[in-house]
Design a protein around this motif. Structure first.
Motif, PDB file in Angstrom:
ATOM      1  N   ASP A  57     -28.940 -23.965 -16.335  1.00 23.68           N
ATOM      2  CA  ASP A  57     -28.834 -22.976 -15.051  1.00 23.68           C
ATOM      3  C   ASP A  57     -29.514 -24.709 -14.454  1.00 23.68           C
ATOM      4  OD1 ASP A  57     -28.495 -20.798 -15.807  1.00 23.68           O
ATOM      5  OD2 ASP A  57     -30.442 -20.036 -15.227  1.00 23.68           O
ATOM      6  N   ALA A  58     -30.335 -25.450 -14.350  1.00 24.59           N
ATOM      7  CA  ALA A  58     -31.182 -26.751 -14.174  1.00 24.59           C
ATOM      8  C   ALA A  58     -29.910 -27.208 -14.107  1.00 24.59           C
ATOM      9  CB  ALA A  58     -32.260 -27.046 -14.645  1.00 24.59           C
TER      10      ALA A  58
ATOM     11  N   GLU B  58     -27.440 -26.613 -10.866  1.00 27.21           N
ATOM     12  CA  GLU B  58     -27.863 -26.119  -9.824  1.00 27.21           C
ATOM     13  C   GLU B  58     -27.677 -28.233  -8.844  1.00 27.21           C
ATOM     14  OE1 GLU B  58     -31.137 -24.022  -8.880  1.00 27.21           O
ATOM     15  OE2 GLU B  58     -31.621 -25.127  -6.864  1.00 27.21           O
TER      16      GLU B  58
ATOM     17  N   ARG C 126     -25.637 -29.098  -5.743  1.00 28.72           N
ATOM     18  CA  ARG C 126     -26.163 -30.055  -4.794  1.00 28.72           C
ATOM     19  C   ARG C 126     -25.854 -31.821  -4.797  1.00 28.72           C
ATOM     20  NH1 ARG C 126     -30.930 -27.389  -2.794  1.00 28.72           N
ATOM     21  NH2 ARG C 126     -31.576 -25.247  -4.188  1.00 28.72           N
TER      22      ARG C 126
ATOM     23  N   HIS D  55     -22.956 -18.433 -13.050  1.00 26.76           N
ATOM     24  CA  HIS D  55     -24.223 -19.330 -11.649  1.00 26.76           C
ATOM     25  C   HIS D  55     -24.072 -18.992  -9.974  1.00 26.76           C
ATOM     26  CE1 HIS D  55     -25.564 -21.713 -15.058  1.00 26.76           C
ATOM     27  NE2 HIS D  55     -24.077 -21.616 -15.394  1.00 26.76           N
TER      28      HIS D  55
ATOM     29  N   ARG E 199     -26.957 -16.820  -8.146  1.00 28.60           N
ATOM     30  CA  ARG E 199     -27.640 -17.166  -8.253  1.00 28.60           C
ATOM     31  C   ARG E 199     -28.005 -18.333  -6.790  1.00 28.60           C
ATOM     32  NH1 ARG E 199     -29.813 -21.646 -10.805  1.00 28.60           N
ATOM     33  NH2 ARG E 199     -28.150 -22.428 -11.865  1.00 28.60           N
TER      34      ARG E 199
ATOM     35  N   ALA F 109     -29.955 -19.115  -4.349  1.00 30.14           N
ATOM     36  CA  ALA F 109     -31.440 -20.376  -4.126  1.00 30.14           C
ATOM     37  C   ALA F 109     -30.671 -21.325  -2.882  1.00 30.14           C
ATOM     38  CB  ALA F 109     -31.170 -21.301  -5.107  1.00 30.14           C
TER      39      ALA F 109
ATOM     40  N   ARG G 148     -34.510 -15.016 -17.498  1.00 26.97           N
ATOM     41  CA  ARG G 148     -32.680 -15.399 -17.641  1.00 26.97           C
ATOM     42  C   ARG G 148     -32.502 -15.761 -19.024  1.00 26.97           C
ATOM     43  NH1 ARG G 148     -33.663 -21.260 -14.226  1.00 26.97           N
ATOM     44  NH2 ARG G 148     -33.797 -21.294 -12.467  1.00 26.97           N
TER      45      ARG G 148
ATOM     46  N   PRO H  23     -37.208 -25.803 -13.170  1.00 27.73           N
ATOM     47  CA  PRO H  23     -38.210 -25.124 -12.501  1.00 27.73           C
ATOM     48  C   PRO H  23     -38.391 -24.146 -13.224  1.00 27.73           C
ATOM     49  CG  PRO H  23     -35.621 -25.560 -12.287  1.00 27.73           C
ATOM     50  CD  PRO H  23     -35.765 -26.087 -13.077  1.00 27.73           C
TER      51      PRO H  23
ATOM     52  N   ARG I  25     -36.320 -18.331 -10.538  1.00 26.50           N
ATOM     53  CA  ARG I  25     -36.822 -16.998  -9.365  1.00 26.50           C
ATOM     54  C   ARG I  25     -36.474 -15.749  -9.547  1.00 26.50           C
ATOM     55  NH1 ARG I  25     -33.551 -21.556  -8.126  1.00 26.50           N
ATOM     56  NH2 ARG I  25     -34.669 -23.739  -7.288  1.00 26.50           N
TER      57      ARG I  25
ATOM     58  N   LYS J  50     -34.006 -14.408  -9.918  1.00 32.85           N
ATOM     59  CA  LYS J  50     -32.229 -14.291  -9.343  1.00 32.85           C
ATOM     60  C   LYS J  50     -31.607 -15.024  -9.903  1.00 32.85           C
ATOM     61  CE  LYS J  50     -33.953 -13.228  -5.006  1.00 32.85           C
ATOM     62  NZ  LYS J  50     -33.981 -13.950  -3.061  1.00 32.85           N
ATOM     63  N   PRO J  51     -31.225 -14.424 -11.384  1.00 34.07           N
ATOM     64  CA  PRO J  51     -30.093 -14.925 -12.315  1.00 34.07           C
ATOM     65  C   PRO J  51     -28.961 -14.443 -11.349  1.00 34.07           C
ATOM     66  CG  PRO J  51     -30.985 -13.407 -13.150  1.00 34.07           C
ATOM     67  CD  PRO J  51     -31.690 -14.073 -12.153  1.00 34.07           C
ATOM     68  N   GLY J  52     -27.376 -15.415 -12.266  1.00 37.88           N
ATOM     69  CA  GLY J  52     -26.209 -14.461 -11.836  1.00 37.88           C
ATOM     70  C   GLY J  52     -26.307 -13.809 -12.327  1.00 37.88           C
TER      71      GLY J  52
END
Lengths: 76, 175
Positions: A31-32, A35, A39, A62, A65, A69, B23, B83, B86, B88-90
């Protein structure tokens, strides 16, 4: 690749629990990393190729999410 | 829909939210345990509270179990500085249901009579001898067998077992 060995002295319960925890950590890291890549301007096909999965799979997993974000998503 | 089904439905919905927030791709028994701890006024929540386990304490225990399991193979999660969730996972978790949840239901429904009681779900979760829940409880210094006994007493007596104390049974090992 050499066959994996459970470190000596590691209890089977600890070794098995580590498998689940590593999977969970890998999910969090994915996930990190996705992202961060988005970005940084990576595209979906690039991320998919780097992860060794299809573009559709990575987008499905993804996109929602990342939108939540506030990440700007490049074209697929 | 009777009280038992309403309780199960609410617990599952809450467990799904827990899984989503962490998650997790699946809803596991420890998510259900967190949901049980949050159902204020229910027997399951009161049995857990009788040993000082509320949702926050359970979250701490589960986090410790996660870190402990990784450290056993030389991985230190703090180094990753991932992190915080949040929520709000996909991809929402599947409730299809995981093996640990299936086992918890099967074990829990093995108690009681033809009118299942909500606390049977907690009993089923506590009967797992291996996996995340027993490991987390052990790390938190909670005697799972004694906790199960209290839940069984509550099932038989129709309420939480009286104990007069909210302390853990084996003392506290939490940092």
């Amino acid at each position: 690749m050499k066959p994996m060995k459970v470190p000596s002295g590691l209890d089977p319960a600890d070794a098995l629990a580590a498998v689940g925890a590593l999977r969970q950590l890998a999910d969090q890291l994915e996930d990190a990393a996705v992202e961060q890549a988005m970005r940084s301007g990576w595209t979906w096909p690039q991320i998919a190729e780097a992860l060794g999965v299809t573009r559709q799979a990575v987008h499905k997993k993804h996109a929602k999410r990342l939108i939540a974000a506030g990440v700007h998503l490049r074209r697929r | 829909m009777n009280e038992f089904h309403q309780y199960i439905e609410a617990a599952i919905a809450d467990a799904k939210s827990e899984a989503e927030a962490s998650r997790s791709a699946t809803v596991e028994a420890h998510h259900l345990l967190l949901a049980i701890a949050a159902q204020e006024g229910t027997t399951g929540q009161q049995v857990l509270a009788s040993v000082g386990l509320d949702r926050a304490a359970l979250r701490d225990a589960l986090q410790r179990e996660f870190e402990h399991s990784l450290e056993a193979v030389g991985v230190h999660p703090a180094e990753y500085a991932l992190p915080a969730s949040r929520g709000k996972p996909g991809k929402p978790p599947r409730f299809g249901p995981s093996a640990s949840v299936r086992l918890a239901f099967t074990r829990g429904m093995g108690h009681g009579d033809r009118n299942p009681q909500p606390v049977q779900l907690l009993i089923g979760i506590l009967e797992a001898e291996v996996g995340t829940v027993p490991r987390a409880l052990a790390l938190a210094g909670v005697d799972r067998t004694e906790l199960r006994r209290r839940a069984l007493e509550a099932l038989e007596g129709g309420g939480p077992a009286p104990n007069g104390s909210r302390s853990k049974m084996h003392g506290s090992t939490r940092p």
